[in-house]
Scaffold this motif. Structure first.
Motif, mmCIF file in Angstrom:
data_model
loop_
_atom_site.group_PDB
_atom_site.id
_atom_site.type_symbol
_atom_site.label_atom_id
_atom_site.label_comp_id
_atom_site.label_asym_id
_atom_site.label_seq_id
_atom_site.Cartn_x
_atom_site.Cartn_y
_atom_site.Cartn_z
ATOM 1 N N UNK A 114 0.840 -1.195 0.000
ATOM 2 C CA UNK A 114 0.000 0.000 0.000
ATOM 3 C C UNK A 114 0.878 1.250 0.000
ATOM 4 N N UNK A 115 0.276 2.362 -0.408
ATOM 5 C CA UNK A 115 0.971 3.643 -0.364
ATOM 6 C C UNK A 115 0.140 4.628 0.437
ATOM 7 N N UNK A 116 0.781 5.675 0.890
ATOM 8 C CA UNK A 116 0.123 6.682 1.710
ATOM 9 C C UNK A 116 -1.087 7.280 0.994
ATOM 10 N N UNK A 117 -2.207 7.338 1.705
ATOM 11 C CA UNK A 117 -3.457 7.926 1.197
ATOM 12 C C UNK A 117 -3.998 7.202 -0.030
ATOM 13 N N UNK A 118 -3.477 6.002 -0.316
ATOM 14 C CA UNK A 118 -3.911 5.216 -1.484
ATOM 15 C C UNK A 118 -3.822 6.024 -2.780
ATOM 16 N N UNK A 119 -2.809 6.886 -2.858
ATOM 17 C CA UNK A 119 -2.635 7.739 -4.031
ATOM 18 C C UNK A 119 -2.438 6.882 -5.285
ATOM 19 N N UNK A 120 -3.291 7.067 -6.283
ATOM 20 C CA UNK A 120 -3.282 6.208 -7.463
ATOM 21 C C UNK A 120 -1.981 6.305 -8.247
ATOM 22 N N UNK A 121 -1.475 7.521 -8.439
ATOM 23 C CA UNK A 121 -0.228 7.686 -9.191
ATOM 24 C C UNK A 121 0.950 7.040 -8.467
ATOM 25 N N UNK A 122 1.018 7.244 -7.164
ATOM 26 C CA UNK A 122 2.102 6.651 -6.389
ATOM 27 C C UNK A 122 2.006 5.127 -6.393
#
Length: 276
Positions: A124-132
């Protein structure tokens, strides 16, 4: 390893998931249930080699926050047999990979509203950021990243055609990740999204897939699908991603040649069973 951040940093996380202790009781194929989203939820639990895209063909009984699984005890036992790990991460969009397989490591998109399993860990990535998230997917499918994973595996597991390899969460967590600019993140996320879309187009011929439109043959005639062209597009996208990541990892030509040679392996047997 000394100069770059580990995967488990900068808002990225990798986690183990649910072990039901009785899949026969709690897990079904998605077409075996009448509906999903109340009792039965999509379940990411390993599966075959499929980078970028994988259709979730399983569902798990997670009704009332998994009450039946969480309280499930084997006959004669005095405590639950299941291991509902990291449930706070369930239903978040992320990336998923088969933990133990004879195939290569394959990260793929895990859509939101899913439960993920012990055999199918998730990142997972912080804030579920789509680009990240998609840029992380592109990085994790690159030859450079996968080579760093292979370096950490036991020699017996790393041999081509040898025993199944275990891509444990801890290995993923400590693997170096390069720093990228926002422009590079945008480029990588775009290429990963394109690869996902192309892989999904190929799945429109699979009758058990959520993406199914028409069977092979009829699909090509009606939709104009050219599977050869799509496969070539996917290979081109992968090549672009590999090129970008070799540069980001600052891997020189000599080391790059060795890494690329290491990935020239016999094609897997199509009928070989995968972990489920």
């Amino acid at each position: 390893y000394r100069t770059m951040s580990a995967f488990e940093s900068d808002g990225r996380e990798a986690r183990q998931g649910l072990a039901t202790a009785d899949d026969f009781r709690f897990v079904r194929l998605w077409w075996e249930v009448s509906s999903t989203g109340d009792k039965w939820f999509p379940y990411a639990k390993g599966g075959k080699y499929s980078p970028f895209y994988f259709d979730l063909h399983l569902v798990v009984n997670w009704q009332c926050h998994g009450k039946e699984i969480v309280t499930f005890c084997k006959p004669g036992a005095d405590r639950p047999a299941s291991r509902p790990q990291n449930t706070g991460y369930f239903f978040r969009a992320g990336l998923n990979w088969p933990r133990r397989t004879k195939s290569e490591l394959s990260f793929r998109v895990m859509p939101a509203a899913c439960v993920f399993g012990d055999k199918g860990p998730a990142a997972f990535v912080s804030s579920d950021n789509a680009n990240a998230l998609l840029a992380t997917l592109a990085s994790a499918t690159s030859k450079a990243f996968r080579a760093l994973i292979e370096f950490q595996l036991a020699a017996a597991d790393a041999k081509a055609g040898g025993a199944a390899r275990s891509y444990e969460v801890g290995i993923i967590q400590r693997t170096p990740m390069p720093d990228i600019t926002l422009d590079t993140q945008s480029y990588l996320s775009t290429r990963a999204r394109q690869a996902w879309a192309a892989k999904r187009v190929l799945d429109t011929r699979t009758e058990t897939s959520h993406a199914f439109l028409l069977p092979t043959g009829l699909n090509e005639r009606v939709t104009g699908l050219n599977s050869g062209a799509v496969e070539t597009e996917i290979q081109s996208i992968q090549s672009d991603i590999d090129e970008a990541l070799f540069a980001l990892y600052r891997i020189g030509a000599e080391d790059r040649a060795v890494i690329e040679q290491s990935f020239i392996r016999p094609a897997p047997i199509a009928s070989a069973p995968e972990d489920e």
